[in-house]
Design a protein around this motif. Sequence first.
Motif, PDB file in Angstrom:
ATOM      1  N   ASP A  96       0.833  -1.210   0.000  1.00  0.00           N
ATOM      2  CA  ASP A  96       0.000   0.000   0.000  1.00  0.00           C
ATOM      3  C   ASP A  96       0.867   1.260   0.000  1.00  0.00           C
ATOM      4  OD1 ASP A  96      -2.244  -1.598  -0.021  1.00  0.00           O
ATOM      5  OD2 ASP A  96      -2.698  -1.326   2.106  1.00  0.00           O
ATOM      6  N   VAL A  97       1.962   1.233   0.766  1.00  0.00           N
ATOM      7  CA  VAL A  97       2.883   2.377   0.792  1.00  0.00           C
ATOM      8  C   VAL A  97       3.472   2.587  -0.605  1.00  0.00           C
ATOM      9  CG1 VAL A  97       5.115   3.192   1.667  1.00  0.00           C
ATOM     10  CG2 VAL A  97       3.420   2.238   3.261  1.00  0.00           C
ATOM     11  N   GLU A  98       3.903   1.516  -1.237  1.00  0.00           N
ATOM     12  CA  GLU A  98       4.459   1.647  -2.587  1.00  0.00           C
ATOM     13  C   GLU A  98       3.426   2.193  -3.571  1.00  0.00           C
ATOM     14  OE1 GLU A  98       6.087  -2.345  -3.122  1.00  0.00           O
ATOM     15  OE2 GLU A  98       8.097  -1.475  -2.946  1.00  0.00           O
ATOM     16  N   ALA A  99       2.185   1.767  -3.427  1.00  0.00           N
ATOM     17  CA  ALA A  99       1.122   2.272  -4.302  1.00  0.00           C
ATOM     18  C   ALA A  99       0.909   3.776  -4.085  1.00  0.00           C
ATOM     19  CB  ALA A  99      -0.177   1.510  -4.048  1.00  0.00           C
ATOM     20  N   ILE A 100       0.930   4.211  -2.833  1.00  0.00           N
ATOM     21  CA  ILE A 100       0.769   5.644  -2.538  1.00  0.00           C
ATOM     22  C   ILE A 100       1.937   6.431  -3.126  1.00  0.00           C
ATOM     23  CG2 ILE A 100       0.814   7.361  -0.681  1.00  0.00           C
ATOM     24  CD1 ILE A 100      -0.763   5.241   1.023  1.00  0.00           C
ATOM     25  N   ILE A 101       3.158   5.952  -2.902  1.00  0.00           N
ATOM     26  CA  ILE A 101       4.350   6.650  -3.396  1.00  0.00           C
ATOM     27  C   ILE A 101       4.305   6.798  -4.913  1.00  0.00           C
ATOM     28  CG2 ILE A 101       6.874   6.412  -3.690  1.00  0.00           C
ATOM     29  CD1 ILE A 101       6.046   7.371  -0.876  1.00  0.00           C
TER      30      ILE A 101
END
Length: 152
Positions: free
Chosen positions: A9-14
């Motif tokens: 999820d963090v990678e998707a946000i970034i």
Amino acid sequence: MTFEALKQDVEAIISQTTATVDERLLSICKLLEQHIDYYNWVGFYFKNGDKNELKLGPYVGEPTDHIIIPFGKGICGQVAVSNENFVVPDVSAQDNYIACSITVKAEIVIPIFVNNENIGQIDIDSNTPNPFTPEDERFLEFVCQKVAEILN
């Protein structure tokens, strides 16, 4: 939700390049606060220009008066000087602690490095005594590495 699932999820946000950096940082704060029950305040502090102080960036949780933190003061200010993770299992046992809320029992601060320079940090307060594990540290180091990619 596991740390591994949250990493995705963090990678998707970034990777959401249509959102501003601050919007993405706020989304990360919301994600962590919503999915990790002992993360009660999640925010970013960044070096304030050429000054030896930190300035509050995006965050979620109770409002704070600590918009500016001098280097060396409190846990965040100490991390700005030491360049090292700081895990505080019991904030009441810390001499150099800036109380944000009487409900806060523990804190973890992980620095963010861009080109080997400490430019900021993620700061997490918990209302749970001693909740942070080495897995929290590794996960938050991952978050800070990802955040560093959009601050270059």
